[in-house]
Design an enzyme around this catalytic site. Structure first.
Site, PDB file in Angstrom:
ATOM      1  N   PHE A   1      -9.047   2.981   6.651  1.00 53.05           N
ATOM      2  CA  PHE A   1      -7.610   2.816   6.859  1.00 53.05           C
ATOM      3  C   PHE A   1      -7.274   1.360   7.164  1.00 53.05           C
ATOM      4  O   PHE A   1      -7.891   0.728   8.005  1.00 53.05           O
ATOM      5  CB  PHE A   1      -7.144   3.719   8.014  1.00 53.05           C
ATOM      6  CG  PHE A   1      -5.688   3.563   8.349  1.00 53.05           C
ATOM      7  CD1 PHE A   1      -4.704   3.940   7.447  1.00 53.05           C
ATOM      8  CD2 PHE A   1      -5.305   3.036   9.570  1.00 53.05           C
ATOM      9  CE1 PHE A   1      -3.369   3.792   7.754  1.00 53.05           C
ATOM     10  CE2 PHE A   1      -3.960   2.884   9.889  1.00 53.05           C
ATOM     11  CZ  PHE A   1      -2.987   3.260   8.972  1.00 53.05           C
ATOM     12  N   GLN A   2      -6.297   0.837   6.471  1.00 56.93           N
ATOM     13  CA  GLN A   2      -5.840  -0.551   6.596  1.00 56.93           C
ATOM     14  C   GLN A   2      -6.977  -1.555   6.395  1.00 56.93           C
ATOM     15  O   GLN A   2      -7.023  -2.601   7.043  1.00 56.93           O
ATOM     16  CB  GLN A   2      -5.134  -0.783   7.941  1.00 56.93           C
ATOM     17  CG  GLN A   2      -3.783  -0.069   8.011  1.00 56.93           C
ATOM     18  CD  GLN A   2      -2.912  -0.526   9.149  1.00 56.93           C
ATOM     19  OE1 GLN A   2      -3.403  -0.924  10.213  1.00 56.93           O
ATOM     20  NE2 GLN A   2      -1.596  -0.469   8.951  1.00 56.93           N
TER      21      GLN A   2
ATOM     22  N   MET B   1      19.934 -22.309  -7.897  1.00 61.87           N
ATOM     23  CA  MET B   1      19.138 -23.162  -8.774  1.00 61.87           C
ATOM     24  C   MET B   1      18.772 -22.437 -10.067  1.00 61.87           C
ATOM     25  O   MET B   1      18.766 -23.049 -11.148  1.00 61.87           O
ATOM     26  CB  MET B   1      17.878 -23.644  -8.054  1.00 61.87           C
ATOM     27  CG  MET B   1      17.137 -24.747  -8.799  1.00 61.87           C
ATOM     28  SD  MET B   1      18.123 -26.243  -9.046  1.00 61.87           S
ATOM     29  CE  MET B   1      17.867 -27.084  -7.475  1.00 61.87           C
TER      30      MET B   1
END
Length: 577
Positions: free
Chosen positions: A113-114, A481
């Protein structure tokens, strides 16, 4: 004598020994051990609202102080969210150290996880990175990270630390010396090359000093000033180098390049010697490289040997710290006075006359209107209130270029912008870092309506810390821009550039507990800005400007820098009947 402590406590001890007083971060699962020991420590933690902004805030801190900025994120998405800020720091040579958590060592490679390969992902985003999987390596890694970030050509360094290292217990031994045998920094410059450079400068008829962000990074502004005054040299400061020579200095021409002044670009096109100091011959300065400074010999001073000859081969390459090299050049030119040379004196006088003529022919104009607020008018009012002494952070786009053209900077480390990467969303979090670093300074965060909407959550950080930042939105209703390029080069086919709604600034600021206002009349501008500056806390001023104004001068992509578009196309004259 060693002390038993956790890895998290060791990390905090290392940061304290490096003089860290402020960390910008966002906690998560694997960094909890670190945040637990941070709870009652004197180092201040600033909770940002997104990890990317932690990196931008750390940059703002570093850019206005010259110290290493620090940011922190958890594993997986926390770390990957830092990457834009790391690349930004890498391209602009800003010293930051990023601390990230990693899943426990035994879970690496298991798609935990993660989990993300932060070490691999950030290899190309950083000057160097570390993956710490052993407690005994932690102290050395952290101190080496700070040394690498700040020495030589500054840049970002990441230290990825596994959770088991943060939780582990061990004996902390202070690191008293750094041993990096493969890492060499050349600071002094070759004496013979410096002597050759001095001779070329003395012999040149049309010299030009090309001064960049390296002057700021090296703290070499005083040496630069002495150098240009001693030799009476015309000088341009790049976008990253603004303030290196004060804007009001008589030897300062302006910023060169794609949106640089006519005088600066024509000086490059006609000079016979470029003295390049802490610059990298960026494409936004050179334009079409084959046509750049065709008559000029080049002296190039840079601390990074990789930059020497990368874009333009110099006649006199000098690898070294620009502060030390300039000190030696100043000593040489003061000790060795050349014999009077009337022809050279006359040529130098004619060169200065020509540069002043170019400045008179096509000055950078402050446009105003009786009915609408012109962007240039906004910049001139910010300049008036700043007086060349306030910190101005900017986002990216038209407002950035107008600010660089029209706002004066009387000293270094006042102008904070994303130059090399051009990261939208940079301006507000950078202002947060700058205001924490310099609470004594007036800080303007000058942003466009596009970039601001990428960083709106940081209004929470501003509010919760009571930061008196003056957030000025140049609101033209477009990605300005991009719209300008579509107008000029894509037959005005305005594709996906209109920002057709924008929050009520007064209500948005009030939702966070501070004042805000929207204005759209030119006669309101001066008093509204003055009100914002007088306000002791934060202020959000939404300035609606004329939507279709373009930034000029402009060098079209692929053009030579003397092939400038100086203004909007003029309608063809109707022949008289």
């Amino acid at each position: 004598m060693s002390t038993l402590m956790s890895g998290a406590r060791m990390l905090l001890e290392c940061l304290a020994r490096e003089g860290v007083d402020c960390i910008f971060g966002y906690p998560g699962g694997v960094t909890l051990p670190f945040y637990d020991v941070l709870y009652d420590h004197h180092i201040r933690h600033v909770l940002v609202r997104h990890e990317e902004n932690a990196a931008f805030a750390a940059q703002g801190y570093a850019r206005v102080t010259g110290k290493v900025g620090v940011c922190c994120a958890t594993s997986g998405p926390g770390a990957t969210n830092l990457t834009t800020g790391l690349v930004d720091a890498l391209l602009d040579s800003i010293p930051i150290v990023a601390i990230t958590g990693q899943v426990p060592t035994k879970l690496i490679g298991s798609d935990a996880f993660q989990e993300a390969d932060t070490f691999g992902i950030t290899r190309s985003c950083t000057k160097h990175n570390f993956l710490v999987k052993r407690l005994e390596d932690l102290g050395a890694a952290v101190h080496e990270a700070f040394y690498i970030a700040a020495s030589g050509r500054p840049g970002p360094v990441l230290v990825d630390i596994t959770k088991d290292v943060l939780q582990g217990q061990g004996h902390y031994q202070p690191v008293t010396s750094i041993h990096l045998p493969g890492y060499k920094v050349f600071t002094e410059g070759h004496t013979g090359q410096i002597r050759r450079a001095a001779q070329l400068i003395q012999e040149s008829e049309r010299p030009l000093v090309y001064s960049g962000g390296g002057i700021i990074a090296a703290g070499a502004s005083a040496e630069l000033r002495e150098f240009v005054e001693r030799n009476d040299l015309p000088t341009v400061n790049t976008l990253m180098g603004l303030g290196g020579l004060p804007s009001e200095h008589p030897n300062f021409i302006s910023m060169p390049g794609m949106h640089g002044s006519y005088a600066a670009n024509m000086a490059f096109s006609n000079c016979d010697l470029i003295v390049a100091l802490g610059v990298r011959f960026d494409d936004r300065v050179t334009g079409r490289l084959a046509a750049f400074a065709p008559h000029a010999k080049v002296i190039h001073v840079d601390i990074d040997p990789a930059e020497i000859g990368k874009i333009r081969n110099p006649d006199v390459p000098i690898v070294g710290d620009v502060k030390r090299v300039l000190a030696k050049l100043n000593k040489l030119t003061s000790e060795e006075k050349p014999a009077p040379n009337e022809k050279l004196t006359a040529a130098r006088r004619a060169w200065w006359h020509q540069i002043r003529q170019w400045k008179l022919e096509h000055p950078l104009q402050v446009s105003t209107s009786d009915t609408e607020i012109k962007p240039q008018h906004l910049m001139s009012e910010i300049d008036r209130l700043s007086g060349g002494r306030a910190i101005v952070t900017s986002d990216v786009g038209q407002h950035q270029m107008w600010a660089a053209q029209l706002i004066r900077f009387g000293e270094p480390r006042l102008w904070v912008n994303s130059g090399g990467l051009g990261s939208m969303g940079f301006g507000l979090p950078a202002a947060i870092g700058a205001q924490f670093a310099r609470p004594d300074k007036l800080v303007f965060s000058l942003v466009g309506d596009g970039g601001f909407q990428m960083s709106i959550p940081e209004l929470g950080t501003v509010a919760s810390n009571g930061l008196p930042i003056k957030i000025i939105i140049m609101n033209n209703g477009y990605l300005g821009m991009v719209r300008q390029w579509q107008t000029l080069f894509y037959n005005n086919r305005l594709s996906a550039v209109e920002l057709d709604n924008f929050p009520d600034a007064e209500k948005l600021a009030a939702a966070y507990g501070f004042k805000g206002k929207t204005i759209d009349k030119p006669w309101e501008l001066a008093s509204a800005l003055e009100e914002a500056v007088r306000e002791p806390g934060p202020y959000l001023l939404n300035v609606k400007v004329t939507p279709f104004e373009n930034v000029y001068p402009m060098v079209p992509a692929g053009g030579a820098i003397n092939e400038m578009v100086l203004g909007p196309p003029q309608p063809a004259a109707v022949p008289a009947k």
